[in-house]
Design a protein around this motif. Structure first.
Motif, mmCIF file in Angstrom:
data_model
loop_
_atom_site.group_PDB
_atom_site.id
_atom_site.type_symbol
_atom_site.label_atom_id
_atom_site.label_comp_id
_atom_site.label_asym_id
_atom_site.label_seq_id
_atom_site.Cartn_x
_atom_site.Cartn_y
_atom_site.Cartn_z
ATOM 1 N N LEU A 51 -34.186 13.584 1.713
ATOM 2 C CA LEU A 51 -33.211 14.666 1.799
ATOM 3 C C LEU A 51 -32.427 14.611 3.107
ATOM 4 C CD1 LEU A 51 -31.916 17.192 0.646
ATOM 5 C CD2 LEU A 51 -33.856 18.525 1.532
ATOM 6 N N MET A 52 -33.111 14.324 4.212
ATOM 7 C CA MET A 52 -32.411 14.183 5.492
ATOM 8 C C MET A 52 -31.284 13.156 5.402
ATOM 9 S SD MET A 52 -35.437 14.041 8.333
ATOM 10 C CE MET A 52 -36.755 15.242 8.416
ATOM 11 N N LEU A 53 -31.553 12.058 4.713
ATOM 12 C CA LEU A 53 -30.578 10.969 4.586
ATOM 13 C C LEU A 53 -29.599 11.191 3.436
ATOM 14 C CD1 LEU A 53 -32.934 7.893 5.174
ATOM 15 C CD2 LEU A 53 -31.545 9.128 6.845
ATOM 16 N N GLU A 54 -29.778 12.287 2.705
ATOM 17 C CA GLU A 54 -28.973 12.577 1.512
ATOM 18 C C GLU A 54 -28.906 11.340 0.606
ATOM 19 O OE1 GLU A 54 -24.807 14.717 0.125
ATOM 20 O OE2 GLU A 54 -25.158 14.359 2.265
ATOM 21 N N TYR A 55 -30.086 10.796 0.353
ATOM 22 C CA TYR A 55 -30.154 9.602 -0.489
ATOM 23 C C TYR A 55 -30.178 10.025 -1.958
ATOM 24 C CZ TYR A 55 -31.695 5.201 -2.495
ATOM 25 O OH TYR A 55 -31.784 4.056 -3.259
ATOM 26 N N ALA A 56 -29.016 9.985 -2.577
ATOM 27 C CA ALA A 56 -28.848 10.368 -3.978
ATOM 28 C C ALA A 56 -27.798 9.438 -4.578
ATOM 29 C CB ALA A 56 -28.411 11.817 -4.097
ATOM 30 N N PRO A 57 -28.127 8.153 -4.713
ATOM 31 C CA PRO A 57 -27.113 7.144 -5.059
ATOM 32 C C PRO A 57 -26.448 7.394 -6.412
ATOM 33 C CG PRO A 57 -29.332 6.242 -5.250
ATOM 34 C CD PRO A 57 -29.472 7.568 -4.580
ATOM 35 N N GLN A 58 -25.135 7.193 -6.416
ATOM 36 C CA GLN A 58 -24.335 7.270 -7.630
ATOM 37 C C GLN A 58 -23.340 6.106 -7.603
ATOM 38 O OE1 GLN A 58 -22.891 11.416 -7.177
ATOM 39 N NE2 GLN A 58 -24.013 11.870 -9.051
ATOM 40 N N PRO A 59 -23.792 4.900 -7.897
ATOM 41 C CA PRO A 59 -22.903 3.733 -7.789
ATOM 42 C C PRO A 59 -21.719 3.836 -8.737
ATOM 43 C CG PRO A 59 -24.935 3.176 -8.941
ATOM 44 C CD PRO A 59 -25.134 4.548 -8.391
ATOM 45 N N PRO A 60 -20.554 3.340 -8.316
ATOM 46 C CA PRO A 60 -19.356 3.440 -9.152
ATOM 47 C C PRO A 60 -19.398 2.564 -10.399
ATOM 48 C CG PRO A 60 -18.898 2.147 -7.196
ATOM 49 C CD PRO A 60 -20.266 2.724 -7.006
ATOM 50 N N PHE A 61 -20.254 1.541 -10.382
ATOM 51 C CA PHE A 61 -20.357 0.633 -11.520
ATOM 52 C C PHE A 61 -21.820 0.456 -11.903
ATOM 53 C CE2 PHE A 61 -16.812 -0.741 -8.803
ATOM 54 C CZ PHE A 61 -15.757 -0.422 -9.654
ATOM 55 N N HIS A 62 -22.076 0.363 -13.185
ATOM 56 C CA HIS A 62 -23.438 0.232 -13.685
ATOM 57 C C HIS A 62 -23.727 -1.254 -13.923
ATOM 58 C CE1 HIS A 62 -27.090 1.909 -15.226
ATOM 59 N NE2 HIS A 62 -26.942 1.413 -16.429
ATOM 60 N N CYS A 63 -23.751 -2.020 -12.815
ATOM 61 C CA CYS A 63 -23.895 -3.475 -12.967
ATOM 62 C C CYS A 63 -24.714 -4.087 -11.831
ATOM 63 C CB CYS A 63 -22.519 -4.136 -13.033
ATOM 64 S SG CYS A 63 -21.540 -3.908 -11.531
ATOM 65 N N GLY A 64 -25.612 -3.301 -11.227
ATOM 66 C CA GLY A 64 -26.320 -3.758 -10.046
ATOM 67 C C GLY A 64 -27.490 -4.681 -10.293
ATOM 68 N N ARG A 65 -27.835 -4.914 -11.563
ATOM 69 C CA ARG A 65 -28.890 -5.871 -11.905
ATOM 70 C C ARG A 65 -28.370 -6.777 -13.015
ATOM 71 N NH1 ARG A 65 -34.230 -4.624 -10.242
ATOM 72 N NH2 ARG A 65 -35.070 -5.696 -12.053
ATOM 73 N N PRO A 66 -28.872 -8.005 -13.088
ATOM 74 C CA PRO A 66 -28.338 -8.949 -14.078
ATOM 75 C C PRO A 66 -28.372 -8.433 -15.509
ATOM 76 C CG PRO A 66 -29.756 -10.098 -12.537
ATOM 77 C CD PRO A 66 -29.898 -8.639 -12.232
ATOM 78 N N GLU A 67 -29.435 -7.710 -15.859
ATOM 79 C CA GLU A 67 -29.560 -7.226 -17.237
ATOM 80 C C GLU A 67 -28.545 -6.133 -17.557
ATOM 81 O OE1 GLU A 67 -32.943 -5.233 -14.825
ATOM 82 O OE2 GLU A 67 -31.896 -7.170 -14.890
ATOM 83 N N LEU A 68 -27.882 -5.599 -16.534
ATOM 84 C CA LEU A 68 -26.871 -4.562 -16.732
ATOM 85 C C LEU A 68 -25.448 -5.093 -16.618
ATOM 86 C CD1 LEU A 68 -28.447 -1.795 -14.440
ATOM 87 C CD2 LEU A 68 -28.692 -2.005 -16.930
ATOM 88 N N ALA A 69 -25.307 -6.282 -16.049
ATOM 89 C CA ALA A 69 -23.990 -6.747 -15.619
ATOM 90 C C ALA A 69 -23.197 -7.498 -16.681
ATOM 91 C CB ALA A 69 -24.143 -7.633 -14.382
ATOM 92 N N GLY A 70 -23.853 -8.093 -17.657
ATOM 93 C CA GLY A 70 -23.147 -8.904 -18.643
ATOM 94 C C GLY A 70 -23.091 -10.360 -18.213
ATOM 95 N N GLU A 71 -23.051 -11.249 -19.173
ATOM 96 C CA GLU A 71 -23.156 -12.679 -18.905
ATOM 97 C C GLU A 71 -22.027 -13.210 -18.030
ATOM 98 O OE1 GLU A 71 -23.609 -14.902 -22.476
ATOM 99 O OE2 GLU A 71 -25.472 -13.902 -23.078
ATOM 100 N N ALA A 72 -20.809 -12.778 -18.268
ATOM 101 C CA ALA A 72 -19.678 -13.322 -17.524
ATOM 102 C C ALA A 72 -19.762 -12.974 -16.036
ATOM 103 C CB ALA A 72 -18.373 -12.798 -18.112
ATOM 104 N N LEU A 73 -20.073 -11.716 -15.737
ATOM 105 C CA LEU A 73 -20.190 -11.298 -14.345
ATOM 106 C C LEU A 73 -21.347 -11.999 -13.657
ATOM 107 C CD1 LEU A 73 -19.377 -9.545 -11.960
ATOM 108 C CD2 LEU A 73 -20.646 -7.646 -12.987
#
Length: 221
Positions: free
Chosen positions: A179-201
């Protein structure tokens, strides 16, 4: 009051600074803690983004650590053959209560003989090399196996560090820090892991990392 809890980071040329500074920011908020940033000497060390980082200790002056943490980055490739570094990691690892890493730092722990028979995480592009050191690949973002705790690629370092704080000081202190660090990530793209990113990316990113992979393959052979 109990003894100060000593956390030490291996600091080395061309590490990925967020692998270090993300966890360090979390650990710095722990109660009764002391952070050490350790390299062969105390000269400034350049990260892979040319950020100059200042060691607080050399290998010879660093106290015995309660928790050893090894960040990753392109500099790991050269260090996997550096016997001075590997000997220091191994010696600290014999006494530390927790042996930890972020990203490809797990490969350095492996090269130092500290992951044999343990599950471990790494950046998705480098975890294939863990079995060469007797480690067991685990694709989770944070992996805990007995007193070994490892984080996946780069940004997993904050999740990793909060997990470590909860292990050492309990969930409530970890929640306070989050909470001190306000760590509540909301990435703009849902592609941060290979299984989420699609083959081309994934293919494009692998191509950009191809030289680093080739160097790693050579160093772990």
């Amino acid at each position: 009051m109990s003894a100060v809890y000593k956390i030490g980071f291996l600091l080395y040329p061309h590490l990925t600074q967020l692998d270090l500074t993300g966890p360090a920011q979390v650990f710095a908020r722990m109660s009764n803690v002391q952070l050490h940033f350790v390299w062969k000497n105390t000269d400034p060390v350049a990260s892979d983004a040319d950020l100059q980082l200042m060691p607080t200790h050399s290998f010879s002056t660093c106290p015995q650590l309660d928790l050893l943490c090894v960040p990753g980055g392109p500099g790991t490739q050269r260090l996997m053959q550096d016997q001075t570094v590997l000997a220091w990691l191994h010696a600290q690892g014999q006494q530390a209560g927790f042996i930890t890493s972020v990203c490809s730092g797990s490969l350095l722990l492996g090269a130092a003989g500290l992951l044999k028979g343990y599950r471990a995480a790494s950046h998705w592009n480098y975890r294939q090399y863990l079995p060469m050191f007797g480690a067991i690949i685990d694709e989770a973002r944070v992996v805990k196996d007995r007193n070994r705790i490892s984080g996946g690629g780069v940004t997993a370092g904050i999740d990793f560090a909060l997990t470590v704080v909860a292990e050492i000081r309990g969930d409530e202190e970890a929640k306070e820090i989050q909470l001190m660090l306000e760590y509540a990530p909301q990435p703009p793209f849902h592609c941060g892991r290979p299984e989420l990113a699609g083959e081309a990316l994934v293919a494009r990113v692998k191509q950009k990392l191809a030289n680093a992979v080739a160097e790693t393959s050579k160093d772990v052979a």
